[in-house]
Scaffold this motif. Structure first.
Motif, mmCIF file in Angstrom:
data_model
loop_
_atom_site.group_PDB
_atom_site.id
_atom_site.type_symbol
_atom_site.label_atom_id
_atom_site.label_comp_id
_atom_site.label_asym_id
_atom_site.label_seq_id
_atom_site.Cartn_x
_atom_site.Cartn_y
_atom_site.Cartn_z
ATOM 1 N N PHE A 44 0.846 -1.192 0.000
ATOM 2 C CA PHE A 44 0.000 0.000 0.000
ATOM 3 C C PHE A 44 0.880 1.240 0.000
ATOM 4 C CE2 PHE A 44 -2.524 -3.172 2.563
ATOM 5 C CZ PHE A 44 -3.390 -3.514 1.525
ATOM 6 N N ALA A 45 0.270 2.335 -0.455
ATOM 7 C CA ALA A 45 1.001 3.610 -0.516
ATOM 8 C C ALA A 45 1.098 4.251 0.863
ATOM 9 C CB ALA A 45 0.271 4.554 -1.472
ATOM 10 N N ASP A 46 2.022 5.163 0.989
ATOM 11 C CA ASP A 46 2.129 5.949 2.217
ATOM 12 C C ASP A 46 0.784 6.635 2.476
ATOM 13 O OD1 ASP A 46 4.770 5.217 2.082
ATOM 14 O OD2 ASP A 46 5.548 7.250 1.764
ATOM 15 N N ALA A 94 5.211 -2.244 13.163
ATOM 16 C CA ALA A 94 4.595 -1.004 13.652
ATOM 17 C C ALA A 94 4.952 0.164 12.734
ATOM 18 C CB ALA A 94 5.054 -0.723 15.082
ATOM 19 N N ARG A 95 6.201 0.221 12.308
ATOM 20 C CA ARG A 95 6.611 1.286 11.375
ATOM 21 C C ARG A 95 5.836 1.197 10.061
ATOM 22 N NH1 ARG A 95 12.993 0.590 12.696
ATOM 23 N NH2 ARG A 95 13.238 2.423 14.020
ATOM 24 N N GLU A 96 5.647 -0.024 9.587
ATOM 25 C CA GLU A 96 4.955 -0.216 8.309
ATOM 26 C C GLU A 96 3.476 0.168 8.421
ATOM 27 O OE1 GLU A 96 6.060 -0.500 5.496
ATOM 28 O OE2 GLU A 96 4.892 -1.789 4.200
ATOM 29 N N LEU A 97 2.843 -0.219 9.528
ATOM 30 C CA LEU A 97 1.436 0.143 9.731
ATOM 31 C C LEU A 97 1.302 1.662 9.840
ATOM 32 C CD1 LEU A 97 0.487 -2.737 12.171
ATOM 33 C CD2 LEU A 97 -0.361 -2.441 9.838
ATOM 34 N N SER A 116 2.755 13.749 10.586
ATOM 35 C CA SER A 116 1.868 14.664 9.862
ATOM 36 C C SER A 116 2.384 14.964 8.463
ATOM 37 C CB SER A 116 1.672 15.948 10.657
ATOM 38 O OG SER A 116 2.926 16.464 11.028
ATOM 39 N N ARG A 117 3.654 14.778 8.207
ATOM 40 C CA ARG A 117 4.148 15.069 6.844
ATOM 41 C C ARG A 117 4.810 13.853 6.242
ATOM 42 N NH1 ARG A 117 9.595 16.110 7.836
ATOM 43 N NH2 ARG A 117 9.979 16.634 9.988
#
Ligand code: SAM
Length: 112
Positions: free
Chosen positions: A17-19, A47-50, A111-112
């Motif tokens: 999936f995309a960011d 966790a980072r990927e989710l 947020s970014r």
């Protein structure tokens, strides 16, 4: 992974999936409870990927093991996520499928 009414086969820690593709990401009864089979590095990468695919919140339930105790490296995980800009909190859950599984780890995506 459920998207648009259908299932997409995928395996953590790499999702197709995309960011920021999803407003809300839920993971139940997988992370933390199988810590005898998946090591800390797997949990951190998952966790980072989710968080990567989430534009808002990630909710991970329960942040505890089969022994009903909190995941031993929970604070280390949260610290490392924070270093990546991913804030987190542990909140109370009204849902207690197993006694002691009464918390949710919430990640707030960057947020970014
Ligand atoms: C106990 S079930 C929980 C299913 C569902 N989330 C629920 O709460 O009812 C654990 C799930 O983790 C899935 N699983 C195993 N390895 C995985 C991986 N590397 N990435 C994502 N899911 C995985 C299994 O296929 C299984 O469906």
């Amino acid at each position: 992974m459920l998207r648009g009414g259908g299932y997409v086969p995928a395996l953590l820690p790499n999702l197709p999936f995309a960011d920021k593709q999803f407003d809300l990401v839920l993971s139940g009864h997988f992370l933390f409870i199988y810590d005898d089979r998946f090591d800390y590095a797997f949990h951190l990468a998952a966790a980072r990927e989710l968080a990567r695919v989430s534009a808002g919140e990630v909710r991970l339930f329960p942040p505890a093991g089969m022994n009903r105790k909190p995941y031993p490296q929970l604070e280390q995980l949260r610290r490392e996520l924070k270093q990546d800009g991913i804030e987190s909190e542990v909140i109370r859950s009204n849902f207690e499928f197993v006694q002691g599984w009464n918390q949710i780890l919430v990640l707030h995506s960057k947020s970014r």
